[in-house]
Design an enzyme around this catalytic site. Sequence first.
Site, PDB file in Angstrom:
ATOM      1  N   ASP A 129      -6.808  -3.545   3.274  1.00 40.07           N
ATOM      2  CA  ASP A 129      -5.588  -2.634   3.883  1.00 40.07           C
ATOM      3  C   ASP A 129      -5.448  -2.697   5.391  1.00 40.07           C
ATOM      4  OD1 ASP A 129      -5.102  -1.743   1.305  1.00 40.07           O
ATOM      5  OD2 ASP A 129      -6.227   0.194   1.652  1.00 40.07           O
ATOM      6  N   HIS A 179       0.879  -1.173  -0.061  1.00 39.22           N
ATOM      7  CA  HIS A 179      -0.113  -0.180  -0.065  1.00 39.22           C
ATOM      8  C   HIS A 179       0.986   1.276  -0.182  1.00 39.22           C
ATOM      9  CE1 HIS A 179      -3.747   2.333   0.456  1.00 39.22           C
ATOM     10  NE2 HIS A 179      -2.958   2.824   1.379  1.00 39.22           N
TER      11      HIS A 179
HETATM   12  C1  GAR Z   1       1.385   0.957  -6.477  1.00 40.07           C
HETATM   13  O1  GAR Z   1       1.667   1.937  -5.853  1.00 40.07           O
HETATM   14  C2  GAR Z   1       0.596   0.317  -4.922  1.00 40.07           C
HETATM   15  O2  GAR Z   1       1.285   0.572  -3.889  1.00 40.07           O
HETATM   16  C3  GAR Z   1      -0.686   0.633  -5.350  1.00 40.07           C
HETATM   17  O3  GAR Z   1      -1.073   0.482  -6.408  1.00 40.07           O
HETATM   18  C4  GAR Z   1       0.195   1.135  -7.227  1.00 40.07           C
HETATM   19  C5  GAR Z   1       0.486   0.126  -8.593  1.00 40.07           C
HETATM   20  O4  GAR Z   1       1.548   0.715  -9.480  1.00 40.07           O
HETATM   21  N1  GAR Z   1      -1.430  -0.076  -4.590  1.00 40.07           N
HETATM   22  C6  GAR Z   1      -2.473   0.195  -4.126  1.00 40.07           C
HETATM   23  O5  GAR Z   1      -3.030   1.434  -3.915  1.00 40.07           O
HETATM   24  C7  GAR Z   1      -3.516  -0.818  -3.056  1.00 40.07           C
HETATM   25  N2  GAR Z   1      -4.453  -0.073  -2.363  1.00 40.07           N
HETATM   26  P1  GAR Z   1       1.985  -0.613 -10.442  1.00 40.07           P
HETATM   27  O6  GAR Z   1       1.278  -1.014 -11.173  1.00 40.07           O
HETATM   28  O7  GAR Z   1       3.108   0.446 -11.398  1.00 40.07           O
HETATM   29  O8  GAR Z   1       2.840  -1.324  -9.872  1.00 40.07           O
END
Ligand code: GAR
Length: 188
Positions: free
Chosen positions: A145, A104
């Site tokens: 979360d 997260h």
């Molecule tokens: C990441 O920043 C992750 O922490 C977030 O989505 C992004 C995915 O980026 N997750 C959440 O917000 C979960 N609640 P990516 O597709 O470039 O890995």
Amino acid sequence: MKNIVLFASGAGSNAQKIIDHFRNSDKGRVSLIVCNRPGAGVLAIAEREGIPSILIEKDKFLHTDTYIQILKEYQTDLVVLAGFLWKIPVNLVQAFPNRIINIHPALLPKFGGKGMYGHFVHEAVIAAGETESGITIHFVNEKYDDGETILQERCIITKEDTPETVARKVQALEHQWFPVTVERLLSI
Ligand code: GAR
């Protein structure tokens, strides 16, 4: 050799870092990529990397054991949510106790829960006047979360920061810490 299954909904930059980390590893490999969004960048990564991928359907995901069976067929040791935006149903949590982890982009329990993802998180952090943010890697339970924290890493926020600059700082922490944390969890 342990089998890692990545769940992702978006661009897949964390998925890519994990794939890179395990490319020549004898500890684990990314065996399958599970995605819920047609056209997501992570599907192109899977294809380029030659890693099998499946596009899942919400009804089946929430109300059947279809995908649990598939994860078992792949002899999944660890499920890694790398930007996966659906809540994990209780049957899946129970099928892989302490074997599902999430990342997260904030310091939980602050700025978590439904709708708190991507830029929404960083906007909320700036709006709240926080002086730090960071990442939380945690075990997944049936709430958003909410499971036990495995690792938190922090970054400073200054008055000059915007949601975009915070996003970059947080993403750098994710890419630095997520693959090594996955590796550590494979051996416990
Ligand atoms: C990441 O920043 C992750 O922490 C977030 O989505 C992004 C995915 O980026 N997750 C959440 O917000 C979960 N609640 P990516 O597709 O470039 O890995």
